[in-house]
Design a protein around this motif. Structure first.
Motif, PDB file in Angstrom:
ATOM      1  N   TRP A 103     -74.204  18.228 -71.648  1.00 32.73           N
ATOM      2  CA  TRP A 103     -73.440  18.999 -72.628  1.00 32.73           C
ATOM      3  C   TRP A 103     -74.045  18.865 -74.025  1.00 32.73           C
ATOM      4  N   HIS A 115     -56.305  17.470 -68.087  1.00 34.90           N
ATOM      5  CA  HIS A 115     -56.440  17.835 -66.668  1.00 34.90           C
ATOM      6  C   HIS A 115     -56.784  16.609 -65.838  1.00 34.90           C
ATOM      7  N   ASP A 117     -59.563  15.871 -62.677  1.00 36.60           N
ATOM      8  CA  ASP A 117     -60.744  16.570 -62.158  1.00 36.60           C
ATOM      9  C   ASP A 117     -60.563  16.996 -60.708  1.00 36.60           C
ATOM     10  N   HIS A 142     -69.527   9.038 -67.679  1.00 36.21           N
ATOM     11  CA  HIS A 142     -69.875   9.720 -68.931  1.00 36.21           C
ATOM     12  C   HIS A 142     -70.859   8.846 -69.692  1.00 36.21           C
ATOM     13  N   THR A 156     -63.574  11.893 -75.734  1.00 32.95           N
ATOM     14  CA  THR A 156     -62.753  12.075 -74.537  1.00 32.95           C
ATOM     15  C   THR A 156     -61.435  11.339 -74.780  1.00 32.95           C
ATOM     16  N   HIS A 203     -56.918  13.280 -68.363  1.00 34.30           N
ATOM     17  CA  HIS A 203     -57.868  13.156 -69.473  1.00 34.30           C
ATOM     18  C   HIS A 203     -58.172  14.535 -70.053  1.00 34.30           C
ATOM     19  N   THR A 204     -58.876  14.529 -71.168  1.00 28.83           N
ATOM     20  CA  THR A 204     -59.259  15.804 -71.791  1.00 28.83           C
ATOM     21  C   THR A 204     -60.441  15.600 -72.729  1.00 28.83           C
ATOM     22  N   GLY A 205     -61.154  16.693 -73.001  1.00 37.66           N
ATOM     23  CA  GLY A 205     -62.078  16.718 -74.125  1.00 37.66           C
ATOM     24  C   GLY A 205     -61.260  17.021 -75.373  1.00 37.66           C
ATOM     25  N   ARG A 215     -72.109  17.016 -80.270  1.00 33.70           N
ATOM     26  CA  ARG A 215     -71.936  15.861 -79.376  1.00 33.70           C
ATOM     27  C   ARG A 215     -72.777  16.067 -78.122  1.00 33.70           C
ATOM     28  N   LEU A 217     -73.690  14.754 -74.323  1.00 37.72           N
ATOM     29  CA  LEU A 217     -73.028  14.008 -73.252  1.00 37.72           C
ATOM     30  C   LEU A 217     -73.753  14.276 -71.935  1.00 37.72           C
ATOM     31  N   GLN A 219     -73.116  13.668 -67.788  1.00 37.70           N
ATOM     32  CA  GLN A 219     -72.154  13.262 -66.756  1.00 37.70           C
ATOM     33  C   GLN A 219     -72.867  13.107 -65.414  1.00 37.70           C
TER      34      GLN A 219
HETATM   35  O1  LIG Z   1     -65.574  16.630 -73.053  1.00 35.31           O
HETATM   36  C1  LIG Z   1     -65.089  15.580 -72.621  1.00 35.31           C
HETATM   37  O2  LIG Z   1     -65.189  14.511 -73.205  1.00 35.31           O
HETATM   38  C2  LIG Z   1     -64.296  15.590 -71.355  1.00 35.31           C
HETATM   39  C3  LIG Z   1     -64.956  16.342 -70.262  1.00 35.31           C
HETATM   40  C4  LIG Z   1     -64.041  16.546 -69.114  1.00 35.31           C
HETATM   41  O3  LIG Z   1     -62.866  16.367 -69.236  1.00 35.31           O
HETATM   42  C5  LIG Z   1     -64.518  16.963 -67.816  1.00 35.31           C
HETATM   43  O4  LIG Z   1     -65.704  17.323 -67.661  1.00 35.31           O
HETATM   44  O5  LIG Z   1     -63.707  16.952 -66.855  1.00 35.31           O
END
Ligand SMILES: O=C(O)CCC(=O)C(=O)O
Length: 263
Positions: A103, A115, A117, A142, A156, A203-205, A215, A217, A219
Motif C-alpha cells: 500500500w 471490519h 477480514d 502488517h 490501524t 479493526h480498521t484503517g 503511509r 505498508l 501485508q
Molecule cells: O489500513 C490499515 O491499516 C488497515 C488495513 C485493513 O484493515 C485491511 O487490509 O483489512
C-alpha cells in the motif's frame, strides 16, 4: 530522546509463547523492530517501483496485490524469521500465504471502515473465548514502513479481544463498534514493526491527515493450509524468476504442499 510509547503490549521477536497467547487473548501481537532501517527503506523503494495491473487499485490509496510474484524483495518478506515461525506454530507446519499486498496511502486517504477480514463460523462468545474451540486459521502480518507515532498518518485501529465476540462486523455499517465497552484504539508504531492479527479481530484503517506524507505498508496474509489462496489475476501464473530463487520454505508458503486428501 523520543518519548514514544506503545499503546498496546509488545513482544520480542523470539517470544513465540507470548505472541501466541496474545493472539488468543487480544487477537493480535505487536512485535517491534522486525525490520532494520535499511530493510524498511528497501521495501519502500520496492513499493515505489510497483506498477498497477489486474486487481490493483490506484487512487488516493494505491493497493498492489500478490507482490511476492513481482520482486524477490517481497518474496523474502514471506519467511521473515520469527514472523513465519509464529504463522507456522499457530496455523500448522503446512500453513501458506493466501496473498501479500503493498500500500501507499496518500494524504486524504480515508480507510475508516471497521471490519473483520474473514469469519469462518459465527459462534457464541464462550466458544470464541476458548482457544481449543476457536483455533487460529487466518492472520495478517502488517509490516509498517513509517513511524506512526500519532494518529495523523492513518494508523490501524483495533479493539483488543474483539475476536472473542465470535462474530463479524458488517463492512460499512458498524462505524463506531464497541465490544464489552471497548472502542477502536490506534496501534502506534515505529517503522519496521509488525502487527500480526487474526482475521476475526475488529479493526480498521483510518484517515491520513498529513499534508504531505504517504503511509507505506506491506501485508502478508497467512492461513491454515485448508484455506484457499487468493492469487490474482486469473489465470494465475507464477513468475518463473521468483520460483527459481525461492527456498523450500518459501515454495511451501506459495503452495507447494505434499500430496494429501483432495489433491
Ligand atoms: O489500513 C490499515 O491499516 C488497515 C488495513 C485493513 O484493515 C485491511 O487490509 O483489512
Amino acid at each position: 530522546m523520543s518519548d514514544f510509547q506503545y499503546k498496546q503490549r509488545t513482544f520480542a521477536l523470539d517470544d513465540l509463547e507470548g505472541q501466541t497467547k496474545a493472539l488468543h487473548e487480544d487477537g493480535f501481537a505487536l512485535i517491534p523492530g522486525v525490520l532494520s532501517a535499511q530493510e524498511v527503506q528497501d521495501v519502500r523503494d520496492g513499493i515505489d517501483r510497483l506498477r498497477p495491473f489486474g486487481f490493483d487499485h490506484v487512487s488516493v490509496n494505491e493497493h498492489y496485490k500478490c507482490v511476492f510474484n513481482r520482486d524477490r524483495l517481497f518474496l523474502d518478506m514471506l519467511d521473515r524469521p520469527g514472523v513465519v515461525d509464529l504463522a507456522e506454530s499457530t496455523m500448522g507446519a503446512q500453513c501458506h500465504i493466501i496473498g501479500s499486498s503493498a500500500w501507499r496511502s496518500h494524504p486524504g486517504h480515508n480507510g475508516w471502515s471497521p471490519h473483520t477480514d474473514h469469519i469462518l463460523v459465527t459462534v457464541p462468545e464462550e466458544v470464541a473465548s476458548d482457544p481449543q474451540s476457536f483455533p487460529i486459521y487466518l492472520c495478517t502480518a502488517h509490516y509498517y514502513l513509517d513511524d506512526i507515532t500519532d494518529e495523523d498518518l492513518c494508523p490501524t485501529y483495533v479493539i483488543p479481544g474483539s475476536h472473542k465476540s465470535g462474530r463479524g462486523l458488517v463492512w460499512g455499517k458498524d462505524k463506531e463498534p464497541e465490544w464489552h465497552g471497548k472502542k477502536l484504539e490506534p496501534v502506534l508504531v515505529k517503522a519496521g514493526d509488525v502487527l500480526f492479527f487474526r482475521s476475526e479481530i475488529w479493526h480498521t484503517g483510518s484517515l491520513n491527515k498529513t499534508a504531505d506524507r504517504m503511509r507505506y505498508l506491506l501485508q502478508v496474509h497467512y492461513s491454515h493450509r485448508t484455506i484457499a489462496q487468493r492469487f490474482s489475476p486469473f489465470p494465475w501464473t507464477f513468475n518463473p524468476e521468483i520460483l527459481a530463487v525461492a527456498n523450500e520454505r518459501q515454495l511451501r508458503l506459495l503452495g507447494k504442499h505434499p500430496e494429501g486428501a483432495y489433491g
